[in-house]
Design a protein around this motif. Structure first.
Motif, PDB file in Angstrom:
ATOM      1  N   UNK A  64       7.585 -53.945 -14.514  1.00  0.00           N
ATOM      2  CA  UNK A  64       7.942 -55.096 -13.697  1.00  0.00           C
ATOM      3  C   UNK A  64       9.167 -54.777 -12.835  1.00  0.00           C
ATOM      4  N   UNK A  65       9.355 -55.553 -11.763  1.00  0.00           N
ATOM      5  CA  UNK A  65      10.413 -55.255 -10.803  1.00  0.00           C
ATOM      6  C   UNK A  65      11.823 -55.266 -11.399  1.00  0.00           C
ATOM      7  N   UNK A  66      12.169 -56.205 -12.295  1.00  0.00           N
ATOM      8  CA  UNK A  66      13.511 -56.123 -12.891  1.00  0.00           C
ATOM      9  C   UNK A  66      13.748 -54.812 -13.629  1.00  0.00           C
ATOM     10  N   UNK A  67      12.705 -54.260 -14.222  1.00  0.00           N
ATOM     11  CA  UNK A  67      12.813 -52.963 -14.897  1.00  0.00           C
ATOM     12  C   UNK A  67      13.115 -51.867 -13.878  1.00  0.00           C
ATOM     13  N   UNK A  68      12.486 -51.954 -12.711  1.00  0.00           N
ATOM     14  CA  UNK A  68      12.703 -50.953 -11.667  1.00  0.00           C
ATOM     15  C   UNK A  68      14.162 -50.885 -11.260  1.00  0.00           C
ATOM     16  N   UNK A  69      14.798 -52.050 -11.144  1.00  0.00           N
ATOM     17  CA  UNK A  69      16.203 -52.071 -10.742  1.00  0.00           C
ATOM     18  C   UNK A  69      17.092 -51.452 -11.812  1.00  0.00           C
ATOM     19  N   UNK A  70      16.819 -51.765 -13.082  1.00  0.00           N
ATOM     20  CA  UNK A  70      17.615 -51.191 -14.167  1.00  0.00           C
ATOM     21  C   UNK A  70      17.423 -49.681 -14.245  1.00  0.00           C
ATOM     22  N   UNK A  71      16.201 -49.222 -14.036  1.00  0.00           N
ATOM     23  CA  UNK A  71      15.945 -47.779 -13.998  1.00  0.00           C
ATOM     24  C   UNK A  71      16.733 -47.114 -12.881  1.00  0.00           C
ATOM     25  N   UNK A  72      16.824 -47.805 -11.742  1.00  0.00           N
ATOM     26  CA  UNK A  72      17.605 -47.256 -10.627  1.00  0.00           C
ATOM     27  C   UNK A  72      19.078 -47.118 -11.003  1.00  0.00           C
ATOM     28  N   UNK A  73      19.621 -48.138 -11.685  1.00  0.00           N
ATOM     29  CA  UNK A  73      21.015 -48.059 -12.123  1.00  0.00           C
ATOM     30  C   UNK A  73      21.229 -46.892 -13.088  1.00  0.00           C
ATOM     31  N   UNK A  74      20.291 -46.705 -14.007  1.00  0.00           N
ATOM     32  CA  UNK A  74      20.382 -45.582 -14.945  1.00  0.00           C
ATOM     33  C   UNK A  74      20.263 -44.243 -14.217  1.00  0.00           C
ATOM     34  N   UNK A  75      19.364 -44.193 -13.229  1.00  0.00           N
ATOM     35  CA  UNK A  75      19.197 -42.966 -12.461  1.00  0.00           C
ATOM     36  C   UNK A  75      20.440 -42.603 -11.689  1.00  0.00           C
ATOM     37  N   UNK A  76      21.075 -43.589 -11.075  1.00  0.00           N
ATOM     38  CA  UNK A  76      22.314 -43.333 -10.344  1.00  0.00           C
ATOM     39  C   UNK A  76      23.417 -42.885 -11.297  1.00  0.00           C
ATOM     40  N   UNK A  77      23.416 -43.441 -12.504  1.00  0.00           N
ATOM     41  CA  UNK A  77      24.401 -43.040 -13.515  1.00  0.00           C
ATOM     42  C   UNK A  77      24.190 -41.575 -13.907  1.00  0.00           C
ATOM     43  N   UNK A  78      22.928 -41.202 -14.132  1.00  0.00           N
ATOM     44  CA  UNK A  78      22.625 -39.806 -14.462  1.00  0.00           C
ATOM     45  C   UNK A  78      23.006 -38.876 -13.314  1.00  0.00           C
ATOM     46  N   UNK A  79      22.767 -39.314 -12.090  1.00  0.00           N
ATOM     47  CA  UNK A  79      23.133 -38.515 -10.923  1.00  0.00           C
ATOM     48  C   UNK A  79      24.642 -38.291 -10.855  1.00  0.00           C
ATOM     49  N   UNK A  80      25.414 -39.307 -11.248  1.00  0.00           N
ATOM     50  CA  UNK A  80      26.870 -39.210 -11.175  1.00  0.00           C
ATOM     51  C   UNK A  80      27.435 -38.169 -12.124  1.00  0.00           C
ATOM     52  N   UNK A  81      26.697 -37.843 -13.193  1.00  0.00           N
ATOM     53  CA  UNK A  81      27.146 -36.797 -14.124  1.00  0.00           C
ATOM     54  C   UNK A  81      26.340 -35.516 -13.916  1.00  0.00           C
ATOM     55  N   UNK A  82      25.674 -35.433 -12.753  1.00  0.00           N
ATOM     56  CA  UNK A  82      24.940 -34.230 -12.344  1.00  0.00           C
ATOM     57  C   UNK A  82      23.778 -33.878 -13.262  1.00  0.00           C
ATOM     58  N   UNK A  83      23.192 -34.885 -13.904  1.00  0.00           N
ATOM     59  CA  UNK A  83      21.980 -34.666 -14.693  1.00  0.00           C
ATOM     60  C   UNK A  83      20.785 -34.876 -13.764  1.00  0.00           C
ATOM     61  N   UNK A  84      20.505 -33.853 -12.959  1.00  0.00           N
ATOM     62  CA  UNK A  84      19.490 -33.973 -11.908  1.00  0.00           C
ATOM     63  C   UNK A  84      18.097 -34.250 -12.475  1.00  0.00           C
ATOM     64  N   UNK A  85      17.648 -33.549 -13.526  1.00  0.00           N
ATOM     65  CA  UNK A  85      16.302 -33.840 -14.050  1.00  0.00           C
ATOM     66  C   UNK A  85      16.151 -35.279 -14.533  1.00  0.00           C
TER      67      UNK A  85
END
Length: 208
Positions: free
Chosen positions: A96-117
């Motif tokens: 569902x769309x609310x899940x998509x937004x939370x996944x995006x926040x988690x993805x940006x968090x992972x990106x910030x610590x250079x966890x590219x995969x």
């Protein structure tokens, strides 16, 4: 918040929602300590009044996570976002769309610590949810597309990064117009990718 406290009391759900909204505003003004205090108070009331599996609780967790992100406390942010994700998936399912937004926040968090995969996995999952939602050009799709473009640039996949960022720009321009301030960030990221690709004329146009 004071009005809600007078009307409903300090431990009412409506008061907690007002605290959560104010906490988000304070985060944007860099008043992190006050924001976190309000948001933690809000979360406590919402959890005790509504139970754990509630959208308001997930919202408060995400807002607390954003406070941590703004202070570069990415591990603490990740924990809050993961809690919010588990709640949202329990409430509405994994697609569902609310899940998509939370996944995006988690993805940006992972990106910030250079966890590219990990960042790539989370952001691609967010992208797929938007694309399957019946609104393949949903305005919020621009957010994971932009974040994914940044991650792909770090990974050196400039062609895919360019593709994602160009699509993000098109979506924002179609939804809000070419002069929307929302288009500035993906345009800047696109300009950086084009610079990396040595397409300097196009890069300059996007970075103007």
């Amino acid at each position: 918040v004071e009005i809600k406290e007078q009307l409903f009391g300090p431990d009412d759900v409506e008061t907690a929602r007002s605290r959560e909204r104010l906490g988000r505003v304070l985060t944007s003004t860099l008043a992190f300590a006050e924001a976190q205090q309000l948001l933690e108070q809000s979360l406590g009331v919402l959890e005790s009044s509504l139970g754990g599996a509630n959208a308001d609780v997930a919202n408060a967790l995400e807002s607390i996570g954003r406070v941590f992100v703004a202070q570069s406390q990415f591990d603490s942010a990740r924990q809050r976002f993961e809690q919010a994700l588990a709640l949202r998936e329990k409430l509405v399912g994994p697609d569902d769309l609310p899940v998509a937004n939370t996944l995006r926040l988690l993805g940006e968090c992972a990106s910030s610590v250079n966890d590219v995969p990990k960042a790539t996995e989370l952001l691609q999952r967010s992208q797929r949810i938007y694309e399957r939602s019946g609104q393949p050009e949903h305005p919020d799709l621009a957010n994971p597309l932009t974040a994914l473009g940044q991650v792909l640039r770090v990974a050196g996949d400039y062609n895919q990064a360019r593709s994602h960022l160009e699509r993000a720009v098109r979506i924002i321009e179609a939804s809000f117009g070419p002069d929307s301030p929302l288009v500035a960030h993906p345009l800047t990221q696109l300009g950086l990718v084009l610079t990396d690709m040595e397409e300097l004329t196009l890069a300059a146009r996007n970075l103007e």
